[in-house]
Design an enzyme around this catalytic site. Sequence first.
Site, PDB file in Angstrom:
ATOM      1  N   ASP A  17      92.937  58.364  33.646  1.00  0.00           N
ATOM      2  CA  ASP A  17      93.936  58.633  31.966  1.00  0.00           C
ATOM      3  C   ASP A  17      94.982  58.037  31.891  1.00  0.00           C
ATOM      4  OD1 ASP A  17      94.126  60.517  29.772  1.00  0.00           O
ATOM      5  OD2 ASP A  17      94.960  62.024  30.774  1.00  0.00           O
ATOM      6  N   ASN A  65      85.989  61.293  22.493  1.00  0.00           N
ATOM      7  CA  ASN A  65      86.198  60.448  22.079  1.00  0.00           C
ATOM      8  C   ASN A  65      86.303  60.034  21.047  1.00  0.00           C
ATOM      9  OD1 ASN A  65      86.712  58.910  25.721  1.00  0.00           O
ATOM     10  ND2 ASN A  65      88.094  60.749  24.339  1.00  0.00           N
ATOM     11  N   TRP A  66      85.371  59.970  20.625  1.00  0.00           N
ATOM     12  CA  TRP A  66      84.784  59.642  18.683  1.00  0.00           C
ATOM     13  C   TRP A  66      85.278  59.441  18.158  1.00  0.00           C
ATOM     14  CZ3 TRP A  66      80.737  56.271  18.409  1.00  0.00           C
ATOM     15  CH2 TRP A  66      79.762  56.258  20.140  1.00  0.00           C
TER      16      TRP A  66
HETATM   17  C1  FPP Z   1      91.842  57.539  28.430  1.00  0.00           C
HETATM   18  O1  FPP Z   1      93.460  57.455  28.685  1.00  0.00           O
HETATM   19  C2  FPP Z   1      91.211  56.968  29.024  1.00  0.00           C
HETATM   20  C3  FPP Z   1      90.267  56.823  28.149  1.00  0.00           C
HETATM   21  C4  FPP Z   1      88.984  57.345  27.214  1.00  0.00           C
HETATM   22  C5  FPP Z   1      89.466  55.010  28.485  1.00  0.00           C
HETATM   23  C6  FPP Z   1      89.204  54.576  29.028  1.00  0.00           C
HETATM   24  C7  FPP Z   1      88.611  53.582  29.294  1.00  0.00           C
HETATM   25  C8  FPP Z   1      88.623  52.074  29.493  1.00  0.00           C
HETATM   26  C9  FPP Z   1      89.782  51.775  30.783  1.00  0.00           C
HETATM   27  C10 FPP Z   1      87.840  51.199  29.303  1.00  0.00           C
HETATM   28  C11 FPP Z   1      86.664  50.620  30.046  1.00  0.00           C
HETATM   29  C12 FPP Z   1      85.475  50.469  29.793  1.00  0.00           C
HETATM   30  C13 FPP Z   1      84.864  49.865  30.477  1.00  0.00           C
HETATM   31  C14 FPP Z   1      83.315  50.401  30.748  1.00  0.00           C
HETATM   32  C15 FPP Z   1      84.889  48.403  31.622  1.00  0.00           C
HETATM   33  P1  FPP Z   1      93.906  58.306  27.079  1.00  0.00           P
HETATM   34  O2  FPP Z   1      94.351  56.827  26.098  1.00  0.00           O
HETATM   35  O3  FPP Z   1      93.388  58.708  26.791  1.00  0.00           O
HETATM   36  O4  FPP Z   1      95.291  58.126  27.784  1.00  0.00           O
HETATM   37  P2  FPP Z   1      96.377  59.359  26.935  1.00  0.00           P
HETATM   38  O5  FPP Z   1      95.830  60.111  28.098  1.00  0.00           O
HETATM   39  O6  FPP Z   1      97.632  58.378  27.510  1.00  0.00           O
HETATM   40  O7  FPP Z   1      96.794  58.749  25.159  1.00  0.00           O
END
Ligand code: FPP
Length: 228
Positions: A17, A65-66
């Site tokens: 995260d 996440n969609w």
């Molecule tokens: C959460 O951070 C992260 C995600 C929902 C996506 C994670 C995906 C990757 C790291 C890509 C890697 C994938 C593969 C299969 C190699 P957030 O976006 O919710 O962060 P925030 O809380 O700061 O908004």
Amino acid sequence: MSQSKTNGLNHIAFIMDGNGRWAKKRHKKREYGHIRGAEVFRKIVRHCADLGIDAVTVYAFSTENWKRPKSEVNAIMSLCRKYIDEALASDAEASVVFLGDKSAFDAKMRSEMEKLEAKTAHYRKKICIAFNYGGHAEIVDAVNALIAGGKTHITEEDITGAIYSGIVPPPDIIVRTGGEYRLSNFLLWQSAYSELFFTETLWPDFTSDELDGIIEEFGKRKRRFGGV
Ligand code: FPP
């Protein structure tokens, strides 16, 4: 850190995260954070393999996440595709398994995922990528599969064997980066006795050194699994 210092750790899971906030702090689009997050994912998986840890699971895309903007969803899908292409072309010695409902993906992506799973299935080490994954959905799917198989009385062992990640033992450690203190529908069945670690570090800033510190701390925890 040597293998003997992993303190009986067989399986570690990560809630990666903080990518969006990391990018925002740099006045960049959220997608940029995911790109960096995917690099850190590769680095951490490599470090875990070097330490001799048998299984790593990451939460890369949840069933919720969609709801994110299409551009962000597309960026995460592209990063997953890129990883699959790289893994298919490499001879990394780990079995890659996708946990989640693959039916939501287009036929090409599904077939690439399945190709990678089949190509690497014989390796002992596992990299589990939770992708279109939800802990509730996983349990419901497992129960429905058991009913469809003719079960009328379902035991804990049945569910353990029928969940997506039945091929790996439950995680010894779940690490969540990004300063939130919850599991967000991740590995709900498997986390019953997992040691939980939360860090303020945003995933793109997470390092092998910080992981070593967590493993050291894990070694100090008393795991009683309900006993005394
Ligand atoms: C959460 O951070 C992260 C995600 C929902 C996506 C994670 C995906 C990757 C790291 C890509 C890697 C994938 C593969 C299969 C190699 P957030 O976006 O919710 O962060 P925030 O809380 O700061 O908004």
